[in-house]
Design an enzyme around this catalytic site. Structure first.
Site, PDB file in Angstrom:
ATOM      1  N   ASP A   1       0.856  -1.179   0.000  1.00  0.00           N
ATOM      2  CA  ASP A   1       0.000   0.000   0.000  1.00  0.00           C
ATOM      3  C   ASP A   1       0.896   1.233   0.000  1.00  0.00           C
ATOM      4  O   ASP A   1       1.864   1.312   0.766  1.00  0.00           O
ATOM      5  CB  ASP A   1      -0.886  -0.019   1.243  1.00  0.00           C
ATOM      6  CG  ASP A   1      -2.035   0.979   1.164  1.00  0.00           C
ATOM      7  OD1 ASP A   1      -1.788   2.138   0.791  1.00  0.00           O
ATOM      8  OD2 ASP A   1      -3.173   0.607   1.512  1.00  0.00           O
ATOM      9  N   ILE A   2       0.589   2.220  -0.857  1.00  0.00           N
ATOM     10  CA  ILE A   2       1.422   3.420  -0.915  1.00  0.00           C
ATOM     11  C   ILE A   2       1.092   4.393   0.216  1.00  0.00           C
ATOM     12  O   ILE A   2       1.809   5.384   0.401  1.00  0.00           O
ATOM     13  CB  ILE A   2       1.291   4.141  -2.274  1.00  0.00           C
ATOM     14  CG1 ILE A   2      -0.145   4.622  -2.510  1.00  0.00           C
ATOM     15  CG2 ILE A   2       1.774   3.247  -3.400  1.00  0.00           C
ATOM     16  CD1 ILE A   2      -0.273   5.524  -3.725  1.00  0.00           C
TER      17      ILE A   2
ATOM     18  N   ASN B   1     -13.120  -3.806   1.658  1.00  0.00           N
ATOM     19  CA  ASN B   1     -14.171  -2.787   1.624  1.00  0.00           C
ATOM     20  C   ASN B   1     -14.901  -2.805   0.287  1.00  0.00           C
ATOM     21  O   ASN B   1     -14.282  -3.002  -0.762  1.00  0.00           O
ATOM     22  CB  ASN B   1     -13.566  -1.397   1.846  1.00  0.00           C
ATOM     23  CG  ASN B   1     -12.720  -1.338   3.105  1.00  0.00           C
ATOM     24  OD1 ASN B   1     -13.107  -1.842   4.151  1.00  0.00           O
ATOM     25  ND2 ASN B   1     -11.537  -0.730   2.995  1.00  0.00           N
TER      26      ASN B   1
ATOM     27  N   GLN C   1     -14.018   2.166   0.661  1.00  0.00           N
ATOM     28  CA  GLN C   1     -13.270   1.697  -0.512  1.00  0.00           C
ATOM     29  C   GLN C   1     -12.823   2.915  -1.310  1.00  0.00           C
ATOM     30  O   GLN C   1     -13.656   3.666  -1.825  1.00  0.00           O
ATOM     31  CB  GLN C   1     -14.126   0.780  -1.388  1.00  0.00           C
ATOM     32  CG  GLN C   1     -13.356   0.200  -2.569  1.00  0.00           C
ATOM     33  CD  GLN C   1     -14.215  -0.694  -3.449  1.00  0.00           C
ATOM     34  OE1 GLN C   1     -15.446  -0.665  -3.365  1.00  0.00           O
ATOM     35  NE2 GLN C   1     -13.575  -1.482  -4.293  1.00  0.00           N
TER      36      GLN C   1
ATOM     37  N   HIS D   1     -10.159  -5.434  -3.639  1.00  0.00           N
ATOM     38  CA  HIS D   1      -8.851  -5.751  -3.055  1.00  0.00           C
ATOM     39  C   HIS D   1      -8.983  -5.995  -1.558  1.00  0.00           C
ATOM     40  O   HIS D   1      -9.930  -5.536  -0.922  1.00  0.00           O
ATOM     41  CB  HIS D   1      -7.840  -4.629  -3.315  1.00  0.00           C
ATOM     42  CG  HIS D   1      -8.238  -3.288  -2.781  1.00  0.00           C
ATOM     43  ND1 HIS D   1      -9.173  -2.485  -3.389  1.00  0.00           N
ATOM     44  CD2 HIS D   1      -7.817  -2.592  -1.682  1.00  0.00           C
ATOM     45  CE1 HIS D   1      -9.319  -1.360  -2.707  1.00  0.00           C
ATOM     46  NE2 HIS D   1      -8.505  -1.402  -1.658  1.00  0.00           N
ATOM     47  N   PHE D   2      -8.019  -6.723  -1.030  1.00  0.00           N
ATOM     48  CA  PHE D   2      -7.929  -7.019   0.397  1.00  0.00           C
ATOM     49  C   PHE D   2      -6.717  -6.286   0.975  1.00  0.00           C
ATOM     50  O   PHE D   2      -5.666  -6.224   0.342  1.00  0.00           O
ATOM     51  CB  PHE D   2      -7.764  -8.522   0.650  1.00  0.00           C
ATOM     52  CG  PHE D   2      -9.009  -9.327   0.432  1.00  0.00           C
ATOM     53  CD1 PHE D   2      -9.769  -9.765   1.508  1.00  0.00           C
ATOM     54  CD2 PHE D   2      -9.417  -9.661  -0.852  1.00  0.00           C
ATOM     55  CE1 PHE D   2     -10.915 -10.511   1.308  1.00  0.00           C
ATOM     56  CE2 PHE D   2     -10.569 -10.409  -1.061  1.00  0.00           C
ATOM     57  CZ  PHE D   2     -11.324 -10.831   0.023  1.00  0.00           C
ATOM     58  N   HIS D   3      -6.879  -5.748   2.194  1.00  0.00           N
ATOM     59  CA  HIS D   3      -5.760  -5.179   2.946  1.00  0.00           C
ATOM     60  C   HIS D   3      -5.246  -6.226   3.927  1.00  0.00           C
ATOM     61  O   HIS D   3      -6.040  -6.822   4.655  1.00  0.00           O
ATOM     62  CB  HIS D   3      -6.214  -3.964   3.759  1.00  0.00           C
ATOM     63  CG  HIS D   3      -6.695  -2.804   2.948  1.00  0.00           C
ATOM     64  ND1 HIS D   3      -5.919  -1.692   2.708  1.00  0.00           N
ATOM     65  CD2 HIS D   3      -7.888  -2.583   2.338  1.00  0.00           C
ATOM     66  CE1 HIS D   3      -6.605  -0.831   1.985  1.00  0.00           C
ATOM     67  NE2 HIS D   3      -7.806  -1.342   1.742  1.00  0.00           N
TER      68      HIS D   3
END
Length: 208
Positions: free
Chosen positions: A55-56, A128, A135, A141-143
């Site tokens: 993640d940025i 989300n 989101q 996508h998954f975190h």
């Protein structure tokens, strides 16, 4: 149709990453150049149906995003059976089925690699759907968010530690997040690729 819907997936940042990092012989790329896209992408996994990268704007060092290579806005769009009246073609159904399967298959080995590299024992897996559910990028996508023990650094980069976050285990909140430091991101991604490669070569049997 909203303006966001009209923009995606043409300007979808995750689709841009998918285009820039095609599948290789191994699901874990050797040394992908993070500058193929802007901002940089620190890729950990690249398969025909799934991608993982840092993640940025991480909540904690090692914060990973696992996403589908093909564009689906929400988890419910990963249909596995024909839908009436506008049911997808059999090829689209198979693509969605394989994408959903890939997400489920890669969450455990990515989790093990994350624990091995960061030394954490607890982590969140968050997914989300929609703007009201936080989101930000409308591409499913998954975190995977490491939760460091008391006294360990919880925020990313070289900025000030949010002590309140350490105590509350807050899920999201921009105030506690910083832009990913590129050098730290490259180092972390390399370590995660190495650990994930061990998972793949070992058949995913490593224990936490």
């Amino acid at each position: 149709m909203s303006s966001v819907d009209e923009l995606y997936p043409v300007s979808c940042p995750f689709c841009k990453i998918a285009d820039a990092y095609p599948p290789e012989a191994s699901p874990v790329p050797q040394s992908p150049d993070p500058e193929r896209v802007d901002p940089q992408a620190h890729v950990i996994l690249s398969t025909p149906y799934a991608l993982a990268f840092l993640d940025i704007l991480p909540i904690a060092p090692g914060h990973i995003l696992l996403t589908t290579r093909h564009h689906y806005r929400k988890l419910s769009d990963l249909y596995t059976t024909p839908q009436h009246p506008n049911h997808p073609s059999s090829d689209e159904t198979q693509q969605a089925l394989e994408s959903a399967r890939a997400l489920g298959e890669w969450l455990p080995p990515l989790s093990r690699a994350l624990c091995k590299v960061t030394g954490i024992e607890d982590w969140n897996i968050v997914q989300n759907n929609g703007e009201r559910a936080a989101q930000v990028v409308p591409h499913v996508h998954f975190h995977l968010i490491p939760r460091y023990q008391e006294g360990r650094r919880e925020n990313a980069g070289k900025g000030k530690v949010d002590v309140g976050m350490l105590k509350s285990w807050r899920m999201f909140g921009r105030g506690a997040r910083e832009d990913l430091d590129e050098e730290e991101g490259e180092e972390m991604a390399g370590l995660l690729r190495g650990a994930l490669r061990e998972e793949v070569e070992g058949g995913g049997k490593a224990k936490l």
